[in-house]
Design a protein around this motif. Structure first.
Motif, PDB file in Angstrom:
ATOM      1  N   MET A  47       0.426   0.102  -6.682  1.00 47.62           N
ATOM      2  CA  MET A  47      -1.014   0.115  -6.287  1.00 47.62           C
ATOM      3  C   MET A  47      -1.673   1.078  -5.209  1.00 47.62           C
ATOM      4  O   MET A  47      -2.589   1.652  -5.553  1.00 47.62           O
ATOM      5  CB  MET A  47      -1.145  -1.520  -5.666  1.00 47.62           C
ATOM      6  N   VAL A  48      -0.642   1.243  -4.346  1.00 49.70           N
ATOM      7  CA  VAL A  48      -1.065   2.161  -3.345  1.00 49.70           C
ATOM      8  C   VAL A  48      -1.054   3.845  -3.956  1.00 49.70           C
ATOM      9  O   VAL A  48      -2.259   4.318  -3.677  1.00 49.70           O
ATOM     10  CB  VAL A  48       0.013   2.106  -2.080  1.00 49.70           C
ATOM     11  N   ASP A  49      -0.383   3.933  -4.770  1.00 52.49           N
ATOM     12  CA  ASP A  49      -0.196   5.187  -5.363  1.00 52.49           C
ATOM     13  C   ASP A  49      -1.624   5.286  -6.296  1.00 52.49           C
ATOM     14  O   ASP A  49      -2.170   6.510  -6.602  1.00 52.49           O
ATOM     15  CB  ASP A  49       0.894   5.440  -6.281  1.00 52.49           C
ATOM     16  N   THR A  50      -1.980   4.197  -7.076  1.00 51.61           N
ATOM     17  CA  THR A  50      -3.187   4.288  -7.675  1.00 51.61           C
ATOM     18  C   THR A  50      -4.494   4.580  -6.719  1.00 51.61           C
ATOM     19  O   THR A  50      -5.373   5.289  -7.148  1.00 51.61           O
ATOM     20  CB  THR A  50      -3.393   2.694  -8.414  1.00 51.61           C
ATOM     21  N   VAL A  51      -4.428   4.092  -5.568  1.00 51.32           N
ATOM     22  CA  VAL A  51      -5.642   4.377  -4.636  1.00 51.32           C
ATOM     23  C   VAL A  51      -5.536   5.927  -4.248  1.00 51.32           C
ATOM     24  O   VAL A  51      -6.514   6.591  -4.120  1.00 51.32           O
ATOM     25  CB  VAL A  51      -5.347   3.219  -3.378  1.00 51.32           C
ATOM     26  N   PHE A  52      -4.359   6.288  -3.835  1.00 53.28           N
ATOM     27  CA  PHE A  52      -4.173   7.757  -3.480  1.00 53.28           C
ATOM     28  C   PHE A  52      -4.775   8.545  -4.567  1.00 53.28           C
ATOM     29  O   PHE A  52      -5.485   9.658  -4.328  1.00 53.28           O
ATOM     30  CB  PHE A  52      -2.776   8.101  -3.415  1.00 53.28           C
ATOM     31  N   ASP A  53      -4.667   8.030  -5.986  1.00 51.83           N
ATOM     32  CA  ASP A  53      -4.966   8.960  -7.045  1.00 51.83           C
ATOM     33  C   ASP A  53      -6.535   9.223  -7.100  1.00 51.83           C
ATOM     34  O   ASP A  53      -6.985  10.083  -7.862  1.00 51.83           O
ATOM     35  CB  ASP A  53      -4.197   8.397  -8.153  1.00 51.83           C
ATOM     36  N   GLU A  54      -7.360   8.197  -6.476  1.00 46.80           N
ATOM     37  CA  GLU A  54      -8.673   8.202  -6.674  1.00 46.80           C
ATOM     38  C   GLU A  54      -9.297   9.150  -5.303  1.00 46.80           C
ATOM     39  O   GLU A  54     -10.319   9.584  -5.453  1.00 46.80           O
ATOM     40  CB  GLU A  54      -9.319   6.812  -6.396  1.00 46.80           C
ATOM     41  N   ILE A  55      -8.520   9.579  -4.513  1.00 44.50           N
ATOM     42  CA  ILE A  55      -8.989  10.405  -3.390  1.00 44.50           C
ATOM     43  C   ILE A  55      -9.095  12.038  -3.759  1.00 44.50           C
ATOM     44  O   ILE A  55      -8.324  12.523  -4.581  1.00 44.50           O
ATOM     45  CB  ILE A  55      -8.048  10.349  -2.246  1.00 44.50           C
ATOM     46  N   GLU A  56     -10.117  12.455  -3.587  1.00 41.18           N
ATOM     47  CA  GLU A  56     -10.432  13.849  -4.100  1.00 41.18           C
ATOM     48  C   GLU A  56      -9.470  14.780  -2.938  1.00 41.18           C
ATOM     49  O   GLU A  56      -9.541  14.789  -1.659  1.00 41.18           O
ATOM     50  CB  GLU A  56     -11.812  14.323  -3.489  1.00 41.18           C
ATOM     51  N   LEU A  57      -8.706  15.552  -3.918  1.00 40.83           N
ATOM     52  CA  LEU A  57      -7.679  16.540  -3.102  1.00 40.83           C
ATOM     53  C   LEU A  57      -8.552  17.737  -2.403  1.00 40.83           C
ATOM     54  O   LEU A  57      -9.545  18.232  -3.025  1.00 40.83           O
ATOM     55  CB  LEU A  57      -6.568  17.024  -4.055  1.00 40.83           C
ATOM     56  N   LEU A  79     -11.467   3.640   0.137  1.00 42.01           N
ATOM     57  CA  LEU A  79     -11.335   2.597   1.073  1.00 42.01           C
ATOM     58  C   LEU A  79     -12.339   1.439   1.103  1.00 42.01           C
ATOM     59  O   LEU A  79     -12.214   0.078   1.302  1.00 42.01           O
ATOM     60  CB  LEU A  79     -10.888   2.796   2.418  1.00 42.01           C
ATOM     61  N   ALA A  80     -13.505   1.800   0.991  1.00 39.71           N
ATOM     62  CA  ALA A  80     -14.681   0.751   1.005  1.00 39.71           C
ATOM     63  C   ALA A  80     -14.516  -0.185  -0.689  1.00 39.71           C
ATOM     64  O   ALA A  80     -15.021  -1.129  -0.390  1.00 39.71           O
ATOM     65  CB  ALA A  80     -15.881   1.498   0.879  1.00 39.71           C
ATOM     66  N   ARG A  81     -13.846   0.568  -1.499  1.00 31.95           N
ATOM     67  CA  ARG A  81     -13.683   0.017  -2.748  1.00 31.95           C
ATOM     68  C   ARG A  81     -12.448  -0.792  -2.632  1.00 31.95           C
ATOM     69  O   ARG A  81     -12.292  -1.932  -3.241  1.00 31.95           O
ATOM     70  CB  ARG A  81     -13.466   0.945  -3.863  1.00 31.95           C
ATOM     71  N   HIS A  82     -11.289  -0.653  -1.816  1.00 29.03           N
ATOM     72  CA  HIS A  82     -10.247  -1.085  -1.907  1.00 29.03           C
ATOM     73  C   HIS A  82      -9.634  -1.380  -0.426  1.00 29.03           C
ATOM     74  O   HIS A  82      -8.776  -0.844   0.121  1.00 29.03           O
ATOM     75  CB  HIS A  82      -9.132  -0.026  -2.561  1.00 29.03           C
ATOM     76  N   ARG A  83     -10.386  -2.304   0.160  1.00 28.05           N
ATOM     77  CA  ARG A  83     -10.426  -2.544   1.572  1.00 28.05           C
ATOM     78  C   ARG A  83      -9.083  -3.154   1.812  1.00 28.05           C
ATOM     79  O   ARG A  83      -8.537  -2.956   2.890  1.00 28.05           O
ATOM     80  CB  ARG A  83     -11.573  -3.663   2.308  1.00 28.05           C
ATOM     81  N   TRP A  84      -8.373  -3.725   1.095  1.00 23.75           N
ATOM     82  CA  TRP A  84      -7.194  -4.063   1.322  1.00 23.75           C
ATOM     83  C   TRP A  84      -5.808  -3.098   1.434  1.00 23.75           C
ATOM     84  O   TRP A  84      -4.894  -3.451   2.162  1.00 23.75           O
ATOM     85  CB  TRP A  84      -6.331  -4.926  -0.099  1.00 23.75           C
ATOM     86  N   ALA A  85      -6.227  -1.865   1.219  1.00 18.75           N
ATOM     87  CA  ALA A  85      -5.317  -0.585   1.197  1.00 18.75           C
ATOM     88  C   ALA A  85      -5.353   0.081   2.504  1.00 18.75           C
ATOM     89  O   ALA A  85      -4.535   0.651   2.677  1.00 18.75           O
ATOM     90  CB  ALA A  85      -5.648   0.296   0.130  1.00 18.75           C
ATOM     91  N   ILE A  86      -6.366  -0.481   3.415  1.00 14.83           N
ATOM     92  CA  ILE A  86      -6.498   0.198   4.565  1.00 14.83           C
ATOM     93  C   ILE A  86      -5.039   0.448   5.377  1.00 14.83           C
ATOM     94  O   ILE A  86      -4.828   1.498   5.802  1.00 14.83           O
ATOM     95  CB  ILE A  86      -7.705  -0.013   5.533  1.00 14.83           C
ATOM     96  N   GLY A  87      -4.617  -0.885   5.678  1.00 17.72           N
ATOM     97  CA  GLY A  87      -3.402  -0.933   6.386  1.00 17.72           C
ATOM     98  C   GLY A  87      -1.985  -0.367   5.792  1.00 17.72           C
ATOM     99  O   GLY A  87      -1.175  -0.635   6.296  1.00 17.72           O
ATOM    100  N   LEU A  88      -2.334  -0.301   4.187  1.00 19.94           N
ATOM    101  CA  LEU A  88      -1.208  -0.032   3.661  1.00 19.94           C
ATOM    102  C   LEU A  88      -0.845   1.531   3.271  1.00 19.94           C
ATOM    103  O   LEU A  88       0.276   1.825   2.771  1.00 19.94           O
ATOM    104  CB  LEU A  88      -1.105  -0.693   2.253  1.00 19.94           C
ATOM    105  N   LEU A  89      -1.842   2.321   3.307  1.00 19.09           N
ATOM    106  CA  LEU A  89      -1.626   3.740   2.543  1.00 19.09           C
ATOM    107  C   LEU A  89      -0.686   4.589   3.496  1.00 19.09           C
ATOM    108  O   LEU A  89      -0.095   5.250   2.532  1.00 19.09           O
ATOM    109  CB  LEU A  89      -3.101   4.488   2.948  1.00 19.09           C
ATOM    110  N   GLU A  90      -0.239   4.267   4.826  1.00 14.95           N
ATOM    111  CA  GLU A  90       0.591   5.121   5.241  1.00 14.95           C
ATOM    112  C   GLU A  90       2.112   4.049   5.345  1.00 14.95           C
ATOM    113  O   GLU A  90       2.872   4.726   6.477  1.00 14.95           O
ATOM    114  CB  GLU A  90       0.202   5.742   6.626  1.00 14.95           C
TER     115      GLU A  90
END
Length: 209
Positions: A47-57, A79-90
């Motif tokens: 799931m976290v990898d899916t979120v990273f895939d949405e970020i512009e490189l 992160l506004a779309r996936h607020r649950w991910a804020i504390g999980l990305l790193e």
């Protein structure tokens, strides 16, 4: 399956996410999910990898500040779309391919701009701290728009701030209500300060020409 898990977390948060809950949403048996992931931690990695895939490189076609600015804006938007991910990305110890591509691209951008290995690491950490921290604060705000912020400042906060008792808070709230600005402007203000500070450090580290 992973996409549905992300949508479920977007709606209900990640704390309530379980293999059984996800199986119910997918109308499948809970045990069938274990053909795809070994456990919930592996699901969170995906799931976290899916979120990273949405970020512009960061792009090679622009200067480093523009690249980091666009990257920061993209992270905030994701992160506004996936607020649950804020504390999980790193937090993941088994990063996926999108996660690794993203971090490699960020460090590569900074190194190519002339940052030393140590300073690129510092810069990356500082930028992430600012963006993630802002996203976390923004997620807890009791308003969503600039108009709602102005209403909160004028009609909710100001009446609780008698000027004789809280003169500085009162003037700050009044200025906020009158300014017509909101989180977008505050995010940009802070980001520009961070980028300017990093540029100063980068420039001062360059050898004399």
């Amino acid at each position: 399956m992973v996409a549905e898990a992300v949508r479920l977390a977007d709606r209900e948060g990640v704390d309530g996410l379980s293999m059984r809950r996800l199986a119910g949403v997918l109308d499948a048996g809970a045990m069938s999910l274990y053909h795809y992931v070994a456990n919930k931690e592996e699901l969170l990695d995906a799931m976290v990898d899916t979120v990273f895939d949405e970020i512009e490189l960061p792009s090679d076609g622009v200067d480093w500040q523009s690249a980091m600015r666009r990257r920061a804006v993209s992270v905030r938007s994701v992160l506004a779309r996936h607020r649950w991910a804020i504390g999980l990305l790193e937090s993941r110890t088994s990063p996926g391919p999108a996660n690794l591509r993203y971090h490699e691209a960020v460090i590569a951008c900074l190194r190519k701009a002339g940052f030393s290995v140590a300073m690129a690491t510092h810069a990356n950490w500082l930028l992430d701290s600012y963006v993630y921290g802002f996203a976390l604060q923004e997620a807890g705000l009791p308003f969503d728009t600039t108009d709602e912020l102005a209403h909160m400042a004028e009609d909710v906060y100001l009446p609780q701030l008698p000027p004789d008792e809280f003169p500085y808070l009162n003037e700050s709230a009044a200025a906020l209500a009158a300014a017509g600005q909101g989180p977008d402007e505050e995010f940009t203000f802070g980001l520009e300060l961070v980028l300017a500070g990093l540029e100063s450090v980068r420039a001062s580290a360059q050898p004399d020409g």
